[in-house]
Motif scaffolding. Structure first.
Motif, PDB file in Angstrom:
ATOM      1  N   VAL A 104       0.851  -1.198   0.000  1.00  0.00           N
ATOM      2  CA  VAL A 104       0.000   0.000   0.000  1.00  0.00           C
ATOM      3  C   VAL A 104       0.881   1.241   0.000  1.00  0.00           C
ATOM      4  N   GLN A 105       0.568   2.159  -0.893  1.00  0.00           N
ATOM      5  CA  GLN A 105       1.240   3.467  -0.857  1.00  0.00           C
ATOM      6  C   GLN A 105       0.293   4.447  -0.174  1.00  0.00           C
ATOM      7  N   LEU A 106       0.849   5.217   0.751  1.00  0.00           N
ATOM      8  CA  LEU A 106       0.042   6.129   1.552  1.00  0.00           C
ATOM      9  C   LEU A 106       0.571   7.547   1.413  1.00  0.00           C
ATOM     10  N   GLN A 107      -0.336   8.479   1.228  1.00  0.00           N
ATOM     11  CA  GLN A 107       0.028   9.882   1.088  1.00  0.00           C
ATOM     12  C   GLN A 107      -0.817  10.700   2.048  1.00  0.00           C
ATOM     13  N   ALA A 108      -0.171  11.235   3.082  1.00  0.00           N
ATOM     14  CA  ALA A 108      -0.873  12.039   4.079  1.00  0.00           C
ATOM     15  C   ALA A 108      -0.835  13.513   3.698  1.00  0.00           C
ATOM     16  N   SER A 109      -1.883  14.217   4.061  1.00  0.00           N
ATOM     17  CA  SER A 109      -1.955  15.651   3.796  1.00  0.00           C
ATOM     18  C   SER A 109      -2.844  16.318   4.821  1.00  0.00           C
ATOM     19  N   GLY A 110      -2.833  17.649   4.811  1.00  0.00           N
ATOM     20  CA  GLY A 110      -3.744  18.396   5.657  1.00  0.00           C
ATOM     21  C   GLY A 110      -3.120  19.037   6.880  1.00  0.00           C
ATOM     22  N   GLY A 111      -1.841  18.780   7.100  1.00  0.00           N
ATOM     23  CA  GLY A 111      -1.200  19.398   8.239  1.00  0.00           C
ATOM     24  C   GLY A 111      -1.028  20.898   8.052  1.00  0.00           C
ATOM     25  N   GLY A 112      -0.608  21.558   9.121  1.00  0.00           N
ATOM     26  CA  GLY A 112      -0.393  22.989   9.035  1.00  0.00           C
ATOM     27  C   GLY A 112      -0.205  23.596  10.400  1.00  0.00           C
ATOM     28  N   LEU A 113      -0.279  24.917  10.435  1.00  0.00           N
ATOM     29  CA  LEU A 113      -0.125  25.682  11.671  1.00  0.00           C
ATOM     30  C   LEU A 113      -1.495  26.193  12.094  1.00  0.00           C
ATOM     31  N   VAL A 114      -1.837  25.960  13.342  1.00  0.00           N
ATOM     32  CA  VAL A 114      -3.134  26.381  13.855  1.00  0.00           C
ATOM     33  C   VAL A 114      -2.965  26.848  15.294  1.00  0.00           C
ATOM     34  N   GLN A 115      -3.819  27.750  15.705  1.00  0.00           N
ATOM     35  CA  GLN A 115      -3.786  28.200  17.089  1.00  0.00           C
ATOM     36  C   GLN A 115      -4.465  27.184  18.000  1.00  0.00           C
ATOM     37  N   ALA A 116      -4.074  27.216  19.247  1.00  0.00           N
ATOM     38  CA  ALA A 116      -4.703  26.339  20.229  1.00  0.00           C
ATOM     39  C   ALA A 116      -6.212  26.564  20.228  1.00  0.00           C
ATOM     40  N   GLY A 117      -6.944  25.469  20.307  1.00  0.00           N
ATOM     41  CA  GLY A 117      -8.391  25.543  20.236  1.00  0.00           C
ATOM     42  C   GLY A 117      -8.948  25.397  18.833  1.00  0.00           C
ATOM     43  N   GLY A 118      -8.086  25.455  17.853  1.00  0.00           N
ATOM     44  CA  GLY A 118      -8.514  25.345  16.469  1.00  0.00           C
ATOM     45  C   GLY A 118      -8.665  23.910  16.009  1.00  0.00           C
ATOM     46  N   SER A 119      -8.922  23.767  14.712  1.00  0.00           N
ATOM     47  CA  SER A 119      -9.177  22.455  14.133  1.00  0.00           C
ATOM     48  C   SER A 119      -8.358  22.258  12.858  1.00  0.00           C
ATOM     49  N   LEU A 120      -8.057  21.004  12.600  1.00  0.00           N
ATOM     50  CA  LEU A 120      -7.446  20.589  11.341  1.00  0.00           C
ATOM     51  C   LEU A 120      -8.030  19.250  10.956  1.00  0.00           C
ATOM     52  N   ARG A 121      -8.017  18.981   9.659  1.00  0.00           N
ATOM     53  CA  ARG A 121      -8.458  17.671   9.177  1.00  0.00           C
ATOM     54  C   ARG A 121      -7.340  17.063   8.346  1.00  0.00           C
ATOM     55  N   LEU A 122      -6.829  15.956   8.792  1.00  0.00           N
ATOM     56  CA  LEU A 122      -5.813  15.231   8.052  1.00  0.00           C
ATOM     57  C   LEU A 122      -6.476  14.187   7.158  1.00  0.00           C
ATOM     58  N   SER A 123      -5.889  13.983   6.011  1.00  0.00           N
ATOM     59  CA  SER A 123      -6.360  12.948   5.100  1.00  0.00           C
ATOM     60  C   SER A 123      -5.195  12.081   4.657  1.00  0.00           C
ATOM     61  N   CYS A 124      -5.512  10.855   4.336  1.00  0.00           N
ATOM     62  CA  CYS A 124      -4.497   9.923   3.857  1.00  0.00           C
ATOM     63  C   CYS A 124      -5.100   9.163   2.682  1.00  0.00           C
ATOM     64  N   ALA A 125      -4.478   9.288   1.541  1.00  0.00           N
ATOM     65  CA  ALA A 125      -4.934   8.597   0.345  1.00  0.00           C
ATOM     66  C   ALA A 125      -4.099   7.339   0.145  1.00  0.00           C
ATOM     67  N   ALA A 126      -4.772   6.230  -0.107  1.00  0.00           N
ATOM     68  CA  ALA A 126      -4.098   4.948  -0.269  1.00  0.00           C
ATOM     69  C   ALA A 126      -4.229   4.446  -1.698  1.00  0.00           C
TER      70      ALA A 126
END
Length: 125
Positions: free
Chosen positions: A1-23
Motif C-alpha cells: 500500500v502506498q500512503l500519502q498524508a496531507s492536511g497538516g499545518g499551523l493552527v492556534q490552540a483551540g482550532g481544528s485541522l483535518r488530516l487525510s491519507c490517500a491509499a
C-alpha cells in the motif's frame, strides 16, 4: 500500500485541522488504518485506529473526545478530524496500514506494515 498524508499545518490552540491519507496499490478495504504521531524528541505514538469497515475505532486517551477517525472505502481515504487542538498535539502525523479484516484493532505500530511520509501539525499557544 502506498500512503500519502496531507492536511497538516499551523493552527492556534483551540482550532481544528483535518488530516487525510490517500491509499493506493492494494485493496484498501482489506486494511485497518491508523494515525500515529511523533513529537520532537519523543517516540512515535499511537493516535487512532479504524477497522477495515469502520466498525471499530480506537483512540489514545490524550485525544479521545477531540479527534475523530473516519474512512471512505470507495475513495480509498482515511481522515482524522482534530478539534480543540492543544500545543501538545504538535507533531508529525503519520498514517499507516495493516492487512486485517478483523473487527479487533491493535494500536502497536509494529503491526502496521505500510506507512505514509508524515504531515506536520503545529499548534501555537
Amino acid at each position: 500500500v502506498q500512503l500519502q498524508a496531507s492536511g497538516g499545518g499551523l493552527v492556534q490552540a483551540g482550532g481544528s485541522l483535518r488530516l487525510s491519507c490517500a491509499a493506493s496499490g492494494r485493496t484498501f478495504s482489506d486494511h485497518a488504518m491508523g494515525w500515529f504521531r511523533q513529537a520532537p524528541g519523543k517516540e512515535r505514538e499511537f493516535v487512532s485506529i479504524i477497522s477495515w469497515n469502520a466498525g471499530t475505532t480506537l483512540y489514545a486517551d490524550s485525544v479521545k473526545g477531540r479527534f475523530t477517525i473516519s474512512r471512505d472505502n470507495a475513495k480509498n481515504t482515511v481522515s482524522l478530524q482534530m478539534n480543540s487542538l492543544k500545543p501538545e498535539d504538535t507533531a508529525v502525523y503519520y498514517c499507516a496500514a495493516r492487512f486485517s479484516r478483523s473487527s479487533t484493532v491493535v494500536a502497536g505500530e509494529k503491526y502496521y506494515r505500510w506507512w505514509g511520509q508524515g504531515t506536520q501539525v503545529t499548534v501555537s499557544s
